[in-house]
Design a protein around this motif. Structure first.
Motif, mmCIF file in Angstrom:
data_model
loop_
_atom_site.group_PDB
_atom_site.id
_atom_site.type_symbol
_atom_site.label_atom_id
_atom_site.label_comp_id
_atom_site.label_asym_id
_atom_site.label_seq_id
_atom_site.Cartn_x
_atom_site.Cartn_y
_atom_site.Cartn_z
ATOM 1 N N UNK A 151 1.017 -1.308 -0.033
ATOM 2 C CA UNK A 151 -0.088 -0.142 -0.176
ATOM 3 C C UNK A 151 1.030 1.184 -0.135
ATOM 4 N N UNK A 152 2.222 1.212 0.790
ATOM 5 C CA UNK A 152 2.809 2.358 0.798
ATOM 6 C C UNK A 152 3.508 2.516 -0.532
ATOM 7 N N UNK A 153 3.816 1.514 -1.229
ATOM 8 C CA UNK A 153 4.220 1.355 -2.887
ATOM 9 C C UNK A 153 3.149 2.444 -3.506
ATOM 10 N N UNK A 154 1.797 1.846 -3.473
ATOM 11 C CA UNK A 154 0.961 2.534 -4.215
ATOM 12 C C UNK A 154 0.661 4.052 -4.129
ATOM 13 N N UNK A 155 0.673 4.330 -2.518
ATOM 14 C CA UNK A 155 0.544 5.630 -2.276
ATOM 15 C C UNK A 155 1.710 6.521 -2.867
ATOM 16 N N UNK A 156 2.950 5.990 -2.690
ATOM 17 C CA UNK A 156 4.136 6.804 -3.227
ATOM 18 C C UNK A 156 3.888 7.087 -4.840
ATOM 19 N N UNK A 157 3.324 6.003 -5.484
ATOM 20 C CA UNK A 157 3.013 6.344 -6.997
ATOM 21 C C UNK A 157 1.974 7.373 -7.104
ATOM 22 N N UNK A 158 0.894 7.214 -6.270
ATOM 23 C CA UNK A 158 -0.187 8.245 -6.559
ATOM 24 C C UNK A 158 0.250 9.749 -6.367
ATOM 25 N N UNK A 159 1.109 9.994 -5.248
ATOM 26 C CA UNK A 159 1.828 11.170 -4.992
ATOM 27 C C UNK A 159 2.707 11.664 -6.160
#
Length: 330
Positions: A151-159
């Motif tokens: 999930x941290x991976x996905x949120x970093x990509x979103x930012x």
């Protein structure tokens, strides 16, 4: 970590990452100082290629390899930021793979300025953004790292995607980079010349909307994992998601015109969002529910319109309390 390294990190973050700095100030002390150091390391490496006018590519690569060696503790350094990061990496067991993936992405920026497909761009973001999210997760130290890291991976990509969509003009003017996938531009008959000439055509608007939707799916995936973080870190990470996602509201409000100037969220707007998020968080500690109620992201990735505008009066009433709270934080 040395006091000098933390102070330098805080100064760099305050100067170059105002949105991230606002969210960082909400973190607990045990995480906040480490976050200053993390951010400073990321910026120091990023500036090797972003502020490299006139510097030969070979010298940029050599400097990044020097930073890598210092960060991994393989070579001594007198740079307080690199020294503090090396200490932090050992203290929090940050995997060497994440450090290497990040530096490799910075090396990519030395010679690569276009991405043919979204898959190619996402591979780059695994280093430039997702690895950052994973390192932050290591510092926060959740009970279940394996659950939190995807999930941290996905949120970093979103930012990162939100930043790319906001900064189209800045990237092409200052760095000759286009992070919109070429396959997306081609699908809507958008040429590089149109972007260079700052032409916000209907095709460009459709391309932007397509990439906004991609980012929004990643926000949903990322926010779903905030509950896996330690309780004292959940609200600050949720605030960061709300703040970064608000660029989508601004982009749509401008009818996707990110070419005439780079959209910027005002400080007053950011503080109002912090206040509104805090108010909802007081009543409901479910990150996904609060994100749906507060953020500018549609309730579902395939929704056609963003959430309704929030009540201005409520934001104004909460703004003073948010400002006072933030002033008390260090």
């Amino acid at each position: 970590m040395s006091d000098d390294g933390v102070a330098r990190g805080k100064s760099i973050q305050r100067r170059t990452g105002k949105t991230f700095h606002l969210a960082t100030r909400l973190l607990p002390e045990r995480v906040r100082q480490s976050t200053y150091v993390l951010y400073a390391f990321f910026r120091v490496a990023d500036e090797v290629v972003d502020d490299a006018e006139g510097v030969p590519p070979a010298e940029q690569r050599a400097e990044l390899e020097r930073l890598r060696a210092a960060a991994l503790g393989q070579e001594p350094t007198d740079d307080p930021v690199l020294e503090a990061f090396a200490d932090l990496r050992e203290t929090h067991d940050i995997p060497d793979d994440d450090v290497n993936t990040f530096v490799d992405a910075m090396l990519t920026d030395v010679s690569k300025s276009r991405y043919a497909t979204f898959a190619e761009l996402r591979a780059y973001m695994d280093g430039s953004a997702a690895a950052v999210g994973r390192m932050m997760t290591s510092v926060m130290d959740p009970d279940d790292h394996d659950r939190a890291r995807p999930h941290a991976t996905a949120l970093g990509e979103a930012f990162q995607l939100s930043n790319f969509l906001r900064d189209v003009r800045e990237d092409v003017v200052e760095r000759d980079r286009i992070y919109l996938p070429l396959e997306t531009l081609s699908a809507y008959d958008v040429s590089e010349a149109q972007i260079r000439n700052f032409e916000t055509s209907e095709g460009f608007k459709q391309a932007m909307e397509r990439e906004l939707r991609r980012a929004e799916a990643l926000y949903h995936e990322g926010v779903a994992g905030i509950e896996a973080l330690p309780e004292d870190c959940q609200f600050p990470v949720l605030v960061a998601a709300v703040l970064y996602a608000d660029h989508h509201r601004l982009i749509r409000a401008r009818d996707y015109d990110v070419l005439s100037e780079t959209p910027q969220i005002s400080t007053a707007r950011k503080l109002a969002l912090v206040a509104l998020t805090r108010w909802h968080w007081a009543w409901n500690r479910d990150p996904e529910t609060v994100f749906r109620r507060v953020s500018a992201i549609p309730d579902h990735p395939d929704a056609t319109t963003p959430n309704r505008e929030r009540t201005p009066g409520l934001a104004r009433r909460l703004l003073r309390g948010a400002v006072d709270s933030l002033r008390r934080l260090t």
